[in-house]
Design a protein around this motif. Structure first.
Motif, PDB file in Angstrom:
ATOM      1  N   HIS A  90       6.215  22.050 -11.086  1.00  0.00           N
ATOM      2  CA  HIS A  90       6.473  22.475 -12.473  1.00  0.00           C
ATOM      3  C   HIS A  90       5.164  22.762 -13.202  1.00  0.00           C
ATOM      4  O   HIS A  90       4.972  22.336 -14.346  1.00  0.00           O
ATOM      5  N   LEU A  91       4.272  23.490 -12.554  1.00  0.00           N
ATOM      6  CA  LEU A  91       2.991  23.801 -13.183  1.00  0.00           C
ATOM      7  C   LEU A  91       3.157  24.612 -14.464  1.00  0.00           C
ATOM      8  O   LEU A  91       2.439  24.400 -15.450  1.00  0.00           O
ATOM      9  N   ASP A  92       4.100  25.525 -14.464  1.00  0.00           N
ATOM     10  CA  ASP A  92       4.313  26.351 -15.657  1.00  0.00           C
ATOM     11  C   ASP A  92       4.803  25.521 -16.824  1.00  0.00           C
ATOM     12  O   ASP A  92       4.367  25.700 -17.967  1.00  0.00           O
ATOM     13  N   VAL A  93       5.697  24.605 -16.539  1.00  0.00           N
ATOM     14  CA  VAL A  93       6.225  23.746 -17.607  1.00  0.00           C
ATOM     15  C   VAL A  93       5.139  22.826 -18.137  1.00  0.00           C
ATOM     16  O   VAL A  93       5.072  22.537 -19.339  1.00  0.00           O
ATOM     17  N   ALA A  94       4.262  22.365 -17.231  1.00  0.00           N
ATOM     18  CA  ALA A  94       3.187  21.461 -17.644  1.00  0.00           C
ATOM     19  C   ALA A  94       2.086  22.185 -18.412  1.00  0.00           C
ATOM     20  O   ALA A  94       1.186  21.538 -18.954  1.00  0.00           O
ATOM     21  N   ALA A  95       2.129  23.515 -18.441  1.00  0.00           N
ATOM     22  CA  ALA A  95       1.157  24.318 -19.183  1.00  0.00           C
ATOM     23  C   ALA A  95      -0.281  24.061 -18.721  1.00  0.00           C
ATOM     24  O   ALA A  95      -1.190  23.869 -19.530  1.00  0.00           O
ATOM     25  N   VAL A  96      -0.464  24.031 -17.396  1.00  0.00           N
ATOM     26  CA  VAL A  96      -1.801  23.877 -16.825  1.00  0.00           C
ATOM     27  C   VAL A  96      -2.074  25.099 -15.963  1.00  0.00           C
ATOM     28  O   VAL A  96      -1.152  25.757 -15.471  1.00  0.00           O
ATOM     29  N   PRO A  97      -3.348  25.458 -15.758  1.00  0.00           N
ATOM     30  CA  PRO A  97      -3.661  26.638 -14.936  1.00  0.00           C
ATOM     31  C   PRO A  97      -3.194  26.478 -13.494  1.00  0.00           C
ATOM     32  O   PRO A  97      -3.111  25.361 -12.972  1.00  0.00           O
ATOM     33  N   ARG A  98      -2.928  27.600 -12.836  1.00  0.00           N
ATOM     34  CA  ARG A  98      -2.445  27.562 -11.465  1.00  0.00           C
ATOM     35  C   ARG A  98      -3.477  26.962 -10.514  1.00  0.00           C
ATOM     36  O   ARG A  98      -3.116  26.319  -9.530  1.00  0.00           O
ATOM     37  N   TRP A  99      -4.769  27.166 -10.808  1.00  0.00           N
ATOM     38  CA  TRP A  99      -5.790  26.645  -9.915  1.00  0.00           C
ATOM     39  C   TRP A  99      -5.832  25.128  -9.892  1.00  0.00           C
ATOM     40  O   TRP A  99      -6.426  24.525  -8.999  1.00  0.00           O
ATOM     41  N   TRP A 100      -5.183  24.507 -10.889  1.00  0.00           N
ATOM     42  CA  TRP A 100      -5.145  23.051 -10.938  1.00  0.00           C
ATOM     43  C   TRP A 100      -4.440  22.461  -9.722  1.00  0.00           C
ATOM     44  O   TRP A 100      -4.637  21.301  -9.369  1.00  0.00           O
ATOM     45  N   ALA A 101      -3.626  23.294  -9.061  1.00  0.00           N
ATOM     46  CA  ALA A 101      -2.923  22.819  -7.866  1.00  0.00           C
ATOM     47  C   ALA A 101      -3.894  22.486  -6.738  1.00  0.00           C
ATOM     48  O   ALA A 101      -3.626  21.591  -5.924  1.00  0.00           O
ATOM     49  N   ILE A 119       0.819  -1.210   0.000  1.00  0.00           N
ATOM     50  CA  ILE A 119       0.000   0.000   0.000  1.00  0.00           C
ATOM     51  C   ILE A 119       0.858   1.267   0.000  1.00  0.00           C
ATOM     52  O   ILE A 119       0.380   2.335  -0.393  1.00  0.00           O
ATOM     53  N   TRP A 120       2.116   1.169   0.418  1.00  0.00           N
ATOM     54  CA  TRP A 120       2.973   2.337   0.534  1.00  0.00           C
ATOM     55  C   TRP A 120       3.615   2.732  -0.793  1.00  0.00           C
ATOM     56  O   TRP A 120       3.628   3.914  -1.163  1.00  0.00           O
ATOM     57  N   VAL A 121       4.125   1.749  -1.516  1.00  0.00           N
ATOM     58  CA  VAL A 121       4.839   2.052  -2.762  1.00  0.00           C
ATOM     59  C   VAL A 121       3.936   2.729  -3.792  1.00  0.00           C
ATOM     60  O   VAL A 121       4.326   3.750  -4.378  1.00  0.00           O
ATOM     61  N   PRO A 122       2.707   2.222  -4.049  1.00  0.00           N
ATOM     62  CA  PRO A 122       1.842   2.939  -5.018  1.00  0.00           C
ATOM     63  C   PRO A 122       1.508   4.363  -4.585  1.00  0.00           C
ATOM     64  O   PRO A 122       1.523   5.284  -5.402  1.00  0.00           O
ATOM     65  N   LEU A 123       1.198   4.561  -3.291  1.00  0.00           N
ATOM     66  CA  LEU A 123       0.885   5.908  -2.828  1.00  0.00           C
ATOM     67  C   LEU A 123       2.095   6.824  -2.972  1.00  0.00           C
ATOM     68  O   LEU A 123       1.982   7.967  -3.429  1.00  0.00           O
ATOM     69  N   LEU A 124       3.260   6.327  -2.582  1.00  0.00           N
ATOM     70  CA  LEU A 124       4.473   7.132  -2.656  1.00  0.00           C
ATOM     71  C   LEU A 124       4.784   7.520  -4.094  1.00  0.00           C
ATOM     72  O   LEU A 124       5.155   8.671  -4.375  1.00  0.00           O
ATOM     73  N   ALA A 125       4.615   6.579  -5.022  1.00  0.00           N
ATOM     74  CA  ALA A 125       4.857   6.877  -6.432  1.00  0.00           C
ATOM     75  C   ALA A 125       3.878   7.935  -6.933  1.00  0.00           C
ATOM     76  O   ALA A 125       4.267   8.879  -7.649  1.00  0.00           O
ATOM     77  N   TRP A 126       2.609   7.798  -6.558  1.00  0.00           N
ATOM     78  CA  TRP A 126       1.600   8.753  -7.007  1.00  0.00           C
ATOM     79  C   TRP A 126       1.835  10.130  -6.408  1.00  0.00           C
ATOM     80  O   TRP A 126       1.729  11.152  -7.094  1.00  0.00           O
ATOM     81  N   LEU A 127       2.173  10.203  -5.109  1.00  0.00           N
ATOM     82  CA  LEU A 127       2.459  11.485  -4.473  1.00  0.00           C
ATOM     83  C   LEU A 127       3.694  12.144  -5.082  1.00  0.00           C
ATOM     84  O   LEU A 127       3.768  13.381  -5.176  1.00  0.00           O
ATOM     85  N   THR A 128       4.653  11.333  -5.510  1.00  0.00           N
ATOM     86  CA  THR A 128       5.838  11.881  -6.171  1.00  0.00           C
ATOM     87  C   THR A 128       5.462  12.552  -7.485  1.00  0.00           C
ATOM     88  O   THR A 128       5.928  13.654  -7.801  1.00  0.00           O
ATOM     89  N   VAL A 129       4.604  11.891  -8.245  1.00  0.00           N
ATOM     90  CA  VAL A 129       4.138  12.480  -9.504  1.00  0.00           C
ATOM     91  C   VAL A 129       3.388  13.787  -9.242  1.00  0.00           C
ATOM     92  O   VAL A 129       3.583  14.792  -9.938  1.00  0.00           O
ATOM     93  N   VAL A 130       2.528  13.790  -8.228  1.00  0.00           N
ATOM     94  CA  VAL A 130       1.777  14.999  -7.876  1.00  0.00           C
ATOM     95  C   VAL A 130       2.730  16.118  -7.477  1.00  0.00           C
ATOM     96  O   VAL A 130       2.580  17.274  -7.918  1.00  0.00           O
ATOM     97  N   ALA A 131       3.718  15.802  -6.643  1.00  0.00           N
ATOM     98  CA  ALA A 131       4.664  16.822  -6.182  1.00  0.00           C
ATOM     99  C   ALA A 131       5.473  17.393  -7.343  1.00  0.00           C
ATOM    100  O   ALA A 131       5.706  18.607  -7.410  1.00  0.00           O
TER     101      ALA A 131
END
Length: 230
Positions: free
Chosen positions: A123-134, A106-118
């Motif tokens: 890098h919201l600007d690089v991802a070209a998504v609105p700031r409110w997406w955070a 249960i830890w490894v999948p959550l940790l991987a997903w939280l890493t992607v989120v972080a």
């Protein structure tokens, strides 16, 4: 041992002072073992620069945290109140051994997903998504962490299949709002301590945090014990 000696030992181990001493001793032993179990990740974690490029390394450093915390929960849950019959180190080792595989599932999948989120948040600007997406990203991450914390406690104290652990964790996140609120406050306090000081300071209070989590989750674990194991 004579009957008088046995009676004296029981009296020594049953008083309030002895129970308090047993609790303090158990917390100290569990804290030392918790630090030792987290040490391979804690040392590089403290030395890493607070830079977004190090987020994957942060994730790798905290990988040992969940199994160690699970073992601490197990040892504190099985604490003996008798000062003459304390074995917290043995309980910690047993908890680490029997819960390791289940916790990592249960830890490894959550940790991987939280890493992607972080990484995305950094890098919201690089991802070209609105700031409110955070905002929804942080919200979903927070809910997932709350459910995962339930799952960690359940995995640490009970022997259920992984899918049953997930169902129970999600179920009690809704059924026991008091537990969810207490867990959220505990996680927020831990995050604040880390932000203001460092990960090392929080690690030094690891056994106390584990005990606090057990107390917060007590209504959930009592209900599981009553409704799903008896």
């Amino acid at each position: 041992m004579s009957s008088d000696a046995a009676r004296t030992a029981r009296q020594f181990g049953d008083g309030p002072l002895s129970r308090a001493a047993a609790r303090v001793y158990t917390l100290i032993v569990v804290e030392v073992l918790l630090l030792l179990a987290c040490l391979p990740g804690l040392v590089p974690l403290v030395l890493l620069d607070p830079d977004a490029s190090n987020i994957p390394l942060y994730a790798a450093c905290v990988l040992p945290l969940a199994p160690a915390l699970s073992a601490a929960l197990y040892a504190l849950h099985h604490q003996r109140p008798d000062l003459t019959d304390l074995r917290p180190a043995a309980a910690f080792r047993r908890g680490y051994r029997i819960n390791l595989a289940g916790v990592l599932r249960i830890w490894v999948p959550l940790l991987a997903w939280l890493t992607v989120v972080a990484v995305n948040l950094a890098h919201l600007d690089v991802a070209a998504v609105p700031r409110w997406w955070a905002v929804p990203l942080v919200g979903v991450a927070a809910v997932a962490t709350l459910v995962w914390t339930n799952a960690l406690v359940i995995t640490s104290l009970f022997a259920f299949r992984a899918r049953d652990v997930a169902r129970l964790a999600l179920h009690f996140a809704v059924r026991a709002p008091g537990v969810s609120l207490g867990t959220a406050l505990l996680l927020s306090a831990s995050a604040a301590v880390t932000a203001v000081t460092s990960e090392a300071v929080l690690a030094l209070a690891g056994s106390v945090c584990a005990l606090a989590l057990l107390r917060v989750a007590a209504p959930m674990t009592a209900t599981i014990q009553r409704e799903f194991t008896e």
